[in-house]
Write an enzyme that holds these catalytic residues in place. Structure first.
Site, PDB file in Angstrom:
ATOM      1  N   SER A 251      45.869  59.544  78.873  1.00 21.55           N
ATOM      2  CA  SER A 251      46.303  58.493  79.798  1.00 21.55           C
ATOM      3  C   SER A 251      46.498  57.187  79.035  1.00 21.55           C
ATOM      4  O   SER A 251      46.206  57.098  77.844  1.00 21.55           O
ATOM      5  CB  SER A 251      45.258  58.301  80.899  1.00 21.55           C
ATOM      6  OG  SER A 251      44.165  57.575  80.374  1.00 21.55           O
ATOM      7  N   LYS A 252      46.955  56.193  79.766  1.00 20.23           N
ATOM      8  CA  LYS A 252      47.249  54.890  79.146  1.00 20.23           C
ATOM      9  C   LYS A 252      46.036  54.278  78.452  1.00 20.23           C
ATOM     10  O   LYS A 252      46.181  53.462  77.552  1.00 20.23           O
ATOM     11  CB  LYS A 252      47.751  53.924  80.224  1.00 20.23           C
ATOM     12  CG  LYS A 252      49.175  54.201  80.619  1.00 20.23           C
ATOM     13  CD  LYS A 252      49.753  53.028  81.399  1.00 20.23           C
ATOM     14  CE  LYS A 252      51.121  53.385  81.908  1.00 20.23           C
ATOM     15  NZ  LYS A 252      51.284  53.165  83.334  1.00 20.23           N
ATOM     16  N   ARG A 253      44.849  54.661  78.917  1.00 12.42           N
ATOM     17  CA  ARG A 253      43.636  54.152  78.273  1.00 12.42           C
ATOM     18  C   ARG A 253      43.612  54.524  76.791  1.00 12.42           C
ATOM     19  O   ARG A 253      43.048  53.817  75.973  1.00 12.42           O
ATOM     20  CB  ARG A 253      42.410  54.844  78.878  1.00 12.42           C
ATOM     21  CG  ARG A 253      41.874  54.260  80.110  1.00 12.42           C
ATOM     22  CD  ARG A 253      40.613  54.975  80.579  1.00 12.42           C
ATOM     23  NE  ARG A 253      40.716  56.427  80.680  1.00 12.42           N
ATOM     24  CZ  ARG A 253      39.992  57.257  79.972  1.00 12.42           C
ATOM     25  NH1 ARG A 253      39.163  56.814  79.057  1.00 12.42           N
ATOM     26  NH2 ARG A 253      40.110  58.559  80.148  1.00 12.42           N
TER      27      ARG A 253
END
Ligand code: GLU
Length: 480
Positions: A251-253
């Protein structure tokens, strides 16, 4: 063999989905099969035409191509689900007529109450089948109340559904564990994914489905629908998903996740293609840099990754650097130009030969095209503001000694642009007694405003005497 890639245009395409597209592309290439692009855009709230346009543009940029799709056309179109509602409707009629589906009048509130009950009793949520055999009078009553029915698929009882998955092997599902009769058309008339995907795959004559294992649990439903409609189910291959370094879903994390952002950052299409196709797969020789044709030769459906693959951002960047350095100068110059402009410089104002020299120096230094933005000023600016770490260094006492000596040097030196750096280094060394990093880093900082970057031996002959003098003078005035 006919394969398909079926993305939903609800955002920038996620790199995990891109990998599925790449797998389909490579396998199609290997077997000279047809690849179909189908746009799954029935979620009207989240799907947009803009996302579809960008998705197609991004996949093409990556180098993928398909034989049939919304942009190319083909004999099994339309290739957008939103344009196929009439087809789905006809099949729904057929299922209702032959008793494989029925109208369900349960309200969302009733279903929710049922779900809560099941959850409270710690039981799986299974539709009760209340509307399966609804008497005609009851139906009329609900219709009179204005209830719009959904359509449910009648799950055959006590059957096991066997999938001979090309990657997962034999997987068996029991019809009792599917959650009961499932909705195939919602009460607002919109048919659901698990239903229409079957119709589309059959009508588009898809023989093999390669997709992520997150869809494995959908497969028994799809097989049952296919059978009820008289279709032969395709051959399935569910590959492992892409995870972040902490092994949770990428994910973007974790970093950049959309193909578009990779493109903007200056990743090269062939490097990305190489990395994605090798993610979760290793060549026998252990080599990592391969063209797509070579990968197609070596890989096969069964060899696609079964277990999850951890996305290694550093490795991708490294691989990009490997590709970037191999590009011919004219090609890499064209690719760098938009980033030079972004940095605020007009490449048209730079003499062609000089631009080529600069690019050939920076080609060695950059792993990403966008990295040129932080280096180009070293060559093109008149004077440079030191960045933070350079500023810290130049404030140190030893550095000040060097700045002072560099300033002395330009007042008296007679070196030309090619011998300047050697002469400056030995002058400063002789006068301060400093050596190694203590000597070189401040000189680098004075001349480039940075502690990292291309070799000074490369930089100084390009920027020349005047600019070098100006920069030394500027730092002298600033720090001394
Ligand atoms: N539209 C679905 C997705 O993007 C396609 C799933 C499939 O390949 O069947 O996940």
């Amino acid at each position: 063999m006919r394969l398909r890639f079926a993305p939903s245009p609800t955002g920038y395409i996620h790199i995990g989905n891109v990998r599925t597209a790449v797998y389909n592309y490579i396998i199609a290439k290997k077997y000279n099969a047809e690849l179909i692009l189908r746009i799954e855009d029935t979620d009207k709230e989240r799907s947009t035409k803009e996302y579809e346009t960008m998705l197609i543009e991004d996949l093409k940029w990556l180098g993928l191509a398909w034989a049939e799709g919304p942009d190319t056309g083909g004999s099994c179109g339309p290739y957008r689900q939103s344009e196929r509602f009439k087809i789905y409707k006809d099949f729904t009629e057929r299922l209702l007529q032959n008793g494989n589906a029925y109208h369900c009048y349960c309200t969302p509130e009733e279903l929710e109450a049922h779900r809560k009950e099941a959850a409270a009793a710690n039981k799986p949520i299974v539709y009760s089948g209340r509307c399966r055999n609804l008497p005609a009078v009851e139906k009329m009553k609900f219709e009179a109340m204005g209830r719009k029915p959904s359509v449910r698929f009648k799950l055959p009882e006590d059957v096991s559904i066997e999938i001979d998955d090309k990657i997962k092997g034999r997987v068996v599902f029991d019809s009792e564990n599917i959650g009961g009769d499932f909705i195939i058309v919602r009460s607002d008339g919109v048919p659901v994914y698990n239903y229409i995907v079957v119709i589309d795959d059959a009508m588009m004559k898809i023989t093999n489905i390669i997709r992520g294992e997150d869809h494995l649990s959908n497969t028994p439903k799809q097989i049952l629908v296919a059978k009820a409609l008289g279709f032969t189910p395709p051959v399935y291959a569910h590959h492992g998903l892409v995870l972040g370094p902490d092994r949770s879903k990428l994910s973007k994390r974790h970093g950049i996740t959309s193909l578009r952002r990779y493109r903007e950052q200056g990743y090269l299409a062939d490097a990305l293609l190489n990395y994605l196709s090798m993610l979760g797969w290793a060549s026998e020789s252990g080599e990592e840099i391969f063209s797509i044709d070579e990968i197609a030769k070596q890989i096969d459906i069964e060899k696609l990754s079964n277990s999850p693959a951890v996305f290694d951002f550093q490795k991708l960047k490294w691989m990009n650097g490997q590709y970037l350095r191999k590009y011919p100068l004219d090609k890499i110059t064209d690719l760098f130009i938009p980033y030079i402009k972004e940095a605020g410089y007009d490449p048209n104002k730079i003499e062609k030969q000089q631009l080529e020299v600069i690019i050939s120096i920076l080609q060695k230094k950059c792993d990403l095209l966008s990295e040129i933005k932080s280096f180009i000023g070293i060559f093109l600016a008149e004077v440079l503001e030191p960045d933070e770490e350079t500023d810290m260094l130049l404030k140190e006492e030893d550095s000040k000694k060097i700045i002072t000596e560099a300033y002395e040097f330009i007042k008296t030196n007679t070196a030309d642009k090619d011998s300047l750096i050697g002469a400056l280094v030995s002058f400063a060394k002789g006068r301060t007694g400093l050596k190694g990093k203590k000597l070189f880093m401040p000189i680098r900082g004075i001349l480039t405003g940075r502690l990292k970057g291309p070799e000074l031996d490369d930089v100084v002959p390009v920027i020349g005497l005047d600019k070098s003098r100006k920069r030394i003078e500027y730092m002298f005035n600033r720090y001394i």
